[in-house]
Design an enzyme around this catalytic site. Sequence first.
Site, PDB file in Angstrom:
ATOM      1  N   HIS A 110       0.715  -1.293   0.042  1.00  0.00           N
ATOM      2  CA  HIS A 110       0.083  -0.047  -0.011  1.00  0.00           C
ATOM      3  C   HIS A 110       0.815   0.951   0.051  1.00  0.00           C
ATOM      4  O   HIS A 110       0.466   2.233  -0.810  1.00  0.00           O
ATOM      5  CB  HIS A 110      -0.904   0.072   1.351  1.00  0.00           C
ATOM      6  CG  HIS A 110      -1.702   1.282   1.376  1.00  0.00           C
ATOM      7  ND1 HIS A 110      -3.079   1.059   0.923  1.00  0.00           N
ATOM      8  CD2 HIS A 110      -1.700   2.367   1.738  1.00  0.00           C
ATOM      9  CE1 HIS A 110      -3.627   2.329   1.021  1.00  0.00           C
ATOM     10  NE2 HIS A 110      -2.972   3.125   1.493  1.00  0.00           N
ATOM     11  N   GLU A 111       1.740   1.219   0.923  1.00  0.00           N
ATOM     12  CA  GLU A 111       2.808   2.370   0.900  1.00  0.00           C
ATOM     13  C   GLU A 111       3.599   2.636  -0.129  1.00  0.00           C
ATOM     14  O   GLU A 111       4.084   3.631  -0.642  1.00  0.00           O
ATOM     15  CB  GLU A 111       3.418   2.492   2.412  1.00  0.00           C
ATOM     16  CG  GLU A 111       2.621   2.515   3.554  1.00  0.00           C
ATOM     17  CD  GLU A 111       1.626   3.528   3.634  1.00  0.00           C
ATOM     18  OE1 GLU A 111       1.587   4.537   2.914  1.00  0.00           O
ATOM     19  OE2 GLU A 111       0.579   3.309   4.275  1.00  0.00           O
TER      20      GLU A 111
ATOM     21  N   HIS B  12       1.880   4.639  -2.776  1.00  0.00           N
ATOM     22  CA  HIS B  12       2.074   6.242  -2.350  1.00  0.00           C
ATOM     23  C   HIS B  12       3.560   6.559  -3.042  1.00  0.00           C
ATOM     24  O   HIS B  12       3.807   7.556  -3.458  1.00  0.00           O
ATOM     25  CB  HIS B  12       1.897   6.150  -1.030  1.00  0.00           C
ATOM     26  CG  HIS B  12       0.397   6.185  -0.635  1.00  0.00           C
ATOM     27  ND1 HIS B  12      -0.603   6.620  -1.381  1.00  0.00           N
ATOM     28  CD2 HIS B  12      -0.145   5.522   0.345  1.00  0.00           C
ATOM     29  CE1 HIS B  12      -1.685   6.242  -0.730  1.00  0.00           C
ATOM     30  NE2 HIS B  12      -1.403   5.593   0.142  1.00  0.00           N
TER      31      HIS B  12
END
Length: 421
Positions: free
Chosen positions: A18-19, A22
Amino acid sequence: MQTAIAFILIFGMLVFFHELGHFLFAKRAGILVREFAIGMGPKIYGKTHGETMYTIRLLPIGGYVRMAGEDMDGTELQPGYRIGLIVNEDNIVKKIIFNQNNKQLPDLLFLEVERADLEKDLFVEGYDEEERLVRYQVARDCVLVENGRELVIAPHDRQFNAKTVGQRAMTIFAGPLFNFILAFVIYLVIGLIHGVPTYEPIITEVVENDPAAQAGMLAGDKVTAINGQVVEKWQDLAAIVQDHPNEDIKVTVDRNGQSVNLNMTVKEVQQQDGEKYGQIGVRYESPREFNPLKAVVYGAQETYNMTVKIFELLGMLITGKFTIDALSGPVGIYKATEQVAQYGIMNLMNWAAMLSINLGIMNLLPLPALDGGRLLFFGFEALRGKPIDRQKEGIVHFVGIVLLMILMVVVTWNDIQRFFF
């Protein structure tokens, strides 16, 4: 111990991907990333590589990518500050040191600041040891050292809020997107290793004394039709049987190349909610085939199917068919992981894929503090042609964080009561 390792690996993988979404899209947009964190709370490990610090934090409740310009991470050099400068051969400042004992660094150029701009024009101006007014250009990767803490400056064009709406939105959307990509990859690996289910309606086992056994059905029979309706997949067979409780049906099967007709009465089964469905008493495990191309299709289909199921459950939660008691936090997920791990690595991989999709969907909900809430503000900005007041947006997100923390506490307490009391 096995459960703890499985939980840590799954949690770490979901948050990491997920990170990573980003992080990669922030880098692609030219945003300076200050920290890539797995977990929240106190830091238990940290290593700086380039301009980013990579950390592991104590609490397994998420992670974050801290980008320049998102918070008050800058340092202003106010008039009157006494600073030390380290310059390169071109007389461009590479390091600025202040608020510490500079006498230990004899090679510094000392300056009393008159004016400075570390975002746009990138300069520092002040009086040197001989009281002359001097001006130095500051490098874009200049490092500020305050009380021993190093911080790379963030020129305006490398700050999150300086980017276009599209770049910011894609940076935020990339987190949930990578959760869906991770789920697809997991299902793809399952398809490559374990094979892709064909869902051919071939009976694996017949339950003794149930309708199928009484009618003469055998393990290995392939159901081809029910009441003249063609059956191609196991799902077709299950749907027809479930829709005909307590009714007579004629089942046509292929047995060693011969067509055999079987007559049986579907057994009626009642669920806890009172709904009735049909059952004939067979067990099924789909045949599997090993085909890389079909594994890719399988990965996409399973990701889509699970996404639809989670949205359906979310809709039931919104309409009140589920209550908050049905939600699970880290404790509930840990206990569920413990149960799933008992059934082998493939079930654990399926569980990880489901959790990844769930994390992606939850983060896309248009709620303050979540990725979906931030995307909603970007949508308003695109419609208005100008950004929402940063202070007001910050207040909304802060309230959202508080409410999410309260929800997390409630859900965790419910999990503790459910599993330990």
